[in-house]
Write a protein that holds these residues in place. Structure first.
Motif, PDB file in Angstrom:
ATOM      1  N   LEU A 180     -17.499  33.206   1.962  1.00  0.00           N
ATOM      2  CA  LEU A 180     -18.000  34.327   2.763  1.00  0.00           C
ATOM      3  C   LEU A 180     -19.329  34.825   2.218  1.00  0.00           C
ATOM      4  CD1 LEU A 180     -14.714  36.360   3.378  1.00  0.00           C
ATOM      5  CD2 LEU A 180     -15.967  34.953   5.020  1.00  0.00           C
ATOM      6  N   LEU A 181     -19.447  34.842   0.880  1.00  0.00           N
ATOM      7  CA  LEU A 181     -20.703  35.279   0.264  1.00  0.00           C
ATOM      8  C   LEU A 181     -21.795  34.232   0.436  1.00  0.00           C
ATOM      9  CD1 LEU A 181     -19.687  37.028  -3.096  1.00  0.00           C
ATOM     10  CD2 LEU A 181     -20.513  38.087  -0.990  1.00  0.00           C
ATOM     11  N   LEU A 182     -21.432  32.962   0.409  1.00  0.00           N
ATOM     12  CA  LEU A 182     -22.415  31.876   0.543  1.00  0.00           C
ATOM     13  C   LEU A 182     -23.071  31.878   1.921  1.00  0.00           C
ATOM     14  CD1 LEU A 182     -23.777  29.354  -0.621  1.00  0.00           C
ATOM     15  CD2 LEU A 182     -21.806  28.019   0.166  1.00  0.00           C
ATOM     16  N   LEU A 183     -22.308  32.233   2.949  1.00  0.00           N
ATOM     17  CA  LEU A 183     -22.854  32.246   4.314  1.00  0.00           C
ATOM     18  C   LEU A 183     -23.993  33.238   4.470  1.00  0.00           C
ATOM     19  CD1 LEU A 183     -19.692  31.967   6.591  1.00  0.00           C
ATOM     20  CD2 LEU A 183     -21.637  30.392   6.532  1.00  0.00           C
ATOM     21  N   ASN A 184     -23.946  34.328   3.705  1.00  0.00           N
ATOM     22  CA  ASN A 184     -24.985  35.364   3.830  1.00  0.00           C
ATOM     23  C   ASN A 184     -26.377  34.868   3.456  1.00  0.00           C
ATOM     24  OD1 ASN A 184     -23.908  38.048   4.751  1.00  0.00           O
ATOM     25  ND2 ASN A 184     -22.425  37.576   3.163  1.00  0.00           N
ATOM     26  N   PRO A 185     -26.565  34.270   2.261  1.00  0.00           N
ATOM     27  CA  PRO A 185     -27.909  33.775   1.940  1.00  0.00           C
ATOM     28  C   PRO A 185     -28.343  32.592   2.800  1.00  0.00           C
ATOM     29  CG  PRO A 185     -26.365  33.187   0.194  1.00  0.00           C
ATOM     30  CD  PRO A 185     -25.653  34.149   1.090  1.00  0.00           C
ATOM     31  N   VAL A 186     -27.373  31.768   3.256  1.00  0.00           N
ATOM     32  CA  VAL A 186     -27.730  30.637   4.124  1.00  0.00           C
ATOM     33  C   VAL A 186     -28.327  31.142   5.433  1.00  0.00           C
ATOM     34  CG1 VAL A 186     -26.792  28.748   5.524  1.00  0.00           C
ATOM     35  CG2 VAL A 186     -26.076  28.998   3.146  1.00  0.00           C
ATOM     36  N   THR A 187     -27.631  32.078   6.085  1.00  0.00           N
ATOM     37  CA  THR A 187     -28.148  32.642   7.339  1.00  0.00           C
ATOM     38  C   THR A 187     -29.421  33.448   7.089  1.00  0.00           C
ATOM     39  OG1 THR A 187     -26.611  34.516   7.084  1.00  0.00           O
ATOM     40  CG2 THR A 187     -25.915  32.700   8.510  1.00  0.00           C
ATOM     41  N   GLY A 188     -29.465  34.111   5.921  1.00  0.00           N
ATOM     42  CA  GLY A 188     -30.657  34.880   5.573  1.00  0.00           C
ATOM     43  C   GLY A 188     -31.886  33.997   5.425  1.00  0.00           C
ATOM     44  N   PHE A 189     -31.698  32.842   4.783  1.00  0.00           N
ATOM     45  CA  PHE A 189     -32.822  31.918   4.604  1.00  0.00           C
ATOM     46  C   PHE A 189     -33.314  31.375   5.947  1.00  0.00           C
ATOM     47  CE2 PHE A 189     -34.323  27.510   4.106  1.00  0.00           C
ATOM     48  CZ  PHE A 189     -35.479  27.762   3.380  1.00  0.00           C
ATOM     49  N   LEU A 190     -32.386  30.951   6.791  1.00  0.00           N
ATOM     50  CA  LEU A 190     -32.759  30.399   8.100  1.00  0.00           C
ATOM     51  C   LEU A 190     -33.511  31.429   8.942  1.00  0.00           C
ATOM     52  CD1 LEU A 190     -29.464  28.473   8.997  1.00  0.00           C
ATOM     53  CD2 LEU A 190     -31.655  27.478   8.280  1.00  0.00           C
ATOM     54  N   GLY A 191     -33.004  32.658   8.927  1.00  0.00           N
ATOM     55  CA  GLY A 191     -33.663  33.714   9.692  1.00  0.00           C
ATOM     56  C   GLY A 191     -35.014  34.108   9.120  1.00  0.00           C
ATOM     57  N   SER A 192     -35.089  34.226   7.799  1.00  0.00           N
ATOM     58  CA  SER A 192     -36.334  34.652   7.138  1.00  0.00           C
ATOM     59  C   SER A 192     -37.447  33.627   7.320  1.00  0.00           C
ATOM     60  CB  SER A 192     -36.092  34.896   5.650  1.00  0.00           C
ATOM     61  OG  SER A 192     -35.174  35.930   5.456  1.00  0.00           O
ATOM     62  N   ILE A 193     -37.111  32.348   7.193  1.00  0.00           N
ATOM     63  CA  ILE A 193     -38.128  31.309   7.346  1.00  0.00           C
ATOM     64  C   ILE A 193     -38.622  31.246   8.791  1.00  0.00           C
ATOM     65  CG2 ILE A 193     -36.764  29.233   7.881  1.00  0.00           C
ATOM     66  CD1 ILE A 193     -39.418  29.441   5.106  1.00  0.00           C
ATOM     67  N   SER A 194     -37.750  31.614   9.732  1.00  0.00           N
ATOM     68  CA  SER A 194     -38.151  31.679  11.146  1.00  0.00           C
ATOM     69  C   SER A 194     -39.170  32.793  11.363  1.00  0.00           C
ATOM     70  CB  SER A 194     -36.929  31.929  12.038  1.00  0.00           C
ATOM     71  OG  SER A 194     -35.997  30.891  11.925  1.00  0.00           O
ATOM     72  N   ILE A 195     -38.966  33.922  10.673  1.00  0.00           N
ATOM     73  CA  ILE A 195     -39.923  35.031  10.759  1.00  0.00           C
ATOM     74  C   ILE A 195     -41.262  34.640  10.136  1.00  0.00           C
ATOM     75  CG2 ILE A 195     -40.408  37.416  10.039  1.00  0.00           C
ATOM     76  CD1 ILE A 195     -37.357  37.906  10.128  1.00  0.00           C
ATOM     77  N   VAL A 196     -41.208  33.913   9.016  1.00  0.00           N
ATOM     78  CA  VAL A 196     -42.442  33.446   8.360  1.00  0.00           C
ATOM     79  C   VAL A 196     -43.266  32.592   9.322  1.00  0.00           C
ATOM     80  CG1 VAL A 196     -43.364  31.907   6.568  1.00  0.00           C
ATOM     81  CG2 VAL A 196     -41.577  33.549   5.989  1.00  0.00           C
ATOM     82  N   PHE A 197     -42.615  31.617   9.973  1.00  0.00           N
ATOM     83  CA  PHE A 197     -43.336  30.713  10.875  1.00  0.00           C
ATOM     84  C   PHE A 197     -43.856  31.434  12.124  1.00  0.00           C
ATOM     85  CE2 PHE A 197     -40.845  27.186   8.753  1.00  0.00           C
ATOM     86  CZ  PHE A 197     -41.960  26.626   8.145  1.00  0.00           C
ATOM     87  N   SER A 198     -43.054  32.344  12.677  1.00  0.00           N
ATOM     88  CA  SER A 198     -43.502  33.068  13.871  1.00  0.00           C
ATOM     89  C   SER A 198     -44.648  34.028  13.537  1.00  0.00           C
ATOM     90  CB  SER A 198     -42.337  33.830  14.523  1.00  0.00           C
ATOM     91  OG  SER A 198     -41.730  34.709  13.617  1.00  0.00           O
ATOM     92  N   THR A 199     -44.572  34.655  12.351  1.00  0.00           N
ATOM     93  CA  THR A 199     -45.661  35.549  11.916  1.00  0.00           C
ATOM     94  C   THR A 199     -46.945  34.765  11.686  1.00  0.00           C
ATOM     95  OG1 THR A 199     -44.069  37.039  10.843  1.00  0.00           O
ATOM     96  CG2 THR A 199     -46.368  37.238  10.161  1.00  0.00           C
TER      97      THR A 199
END
Length: 210
Positions: A180-199
């Protein structure tokens, strides 16, 4: 020897995450303060992020995990609170009911930490955190795409956020079998890198049009 190497890498990653977490949101805060605008910042995304950090930090604390595994939660939460203040202020939403709601949230967290509320409740709440993470991040991506402009979004903050999430994926794999804890950083990384590319995309697009 292998165990020592893993421990060294894990400690290095955890310390780098904590070090970065002291300043991770300051590029974003400074950008909004200087521009006197919160354009491009999704309030919905920010509020979801604060909820998720509160849940994850409280869950880790109540389950007795090593402080190095989650110290970034209170550090980022504090900076997100400052960021929330500026976003609310620039959107003319700084009302008394918002302040009271914030105090209520802090009170609920306190009751979990001192054991008044049973930690079993957190077992059910933590399940929604990966979803909160994805919705929060992609709400920010949607805001940028909707405006076709990154506005006041800080690229530096989201690059640092991507690193923190990736490093946490590694430390959780090495230190905790809590999926359950591992899913948090995985989804966080995918979402954050998407923001980096869109920005990056929309910042470059604006520069070319000028």
């Amino acid at each position: 020897m292998v165990t020592l190497s893993i421990e060294f890498i894990k400690s290095f990653l955890s310390l780098s995450v904590i070090s970065i977490s002291f300043i991770i949101k300051f590029p974003q805060i400074i950008r909004i303060y200087k521009s006197k605008s919160a354009k491009g910042i999704s309030l919905f995304s920010l509020c979801l992020g604060i909820c998720r950090l509160s849940i994850v930090g409280t869950y880790n604390y109540c389950h007795g995990y090593s402080i190095l595994m989650y110290l970034e939660c209170p550090l980022i939460l504090f900076q997100d609170s400052i960021l929330l203040y500026f976003v609310l202020k620039h959107n003319n939403l700084l009302k008394i009911d918002v302040i009271l709601l914030s105090f209520l949230a802090c009170f609920i967290i306190f009751m979990f930490m001192v054991g008044i509320l049973p930690k079993i409740i957190l077992e059910y709440i933590i399940v929604i955190c990966p979803a909160l993470n994805l919705i929060s991040r992609f709400s920010q991506v949607f805001k940028i795409v909707q405006l076709k402009n990154a506005g006041a979004v800080s690229l530096n903050t989201w690059i640092l956020t991507s690193y923190v999430a990736f490093a946490r994926v590694c430390t959780h794999l090495m230190d905790s079998r809590d999926k359950l804890l591992l899913l948090n950083p995985v989804t966080g990384f995918l979402g954050s890198i998407s923001i980096v590319f869109s920005t990056l995309y929309y910042q470059n697009k604006v520069k070319k049009s000028q």
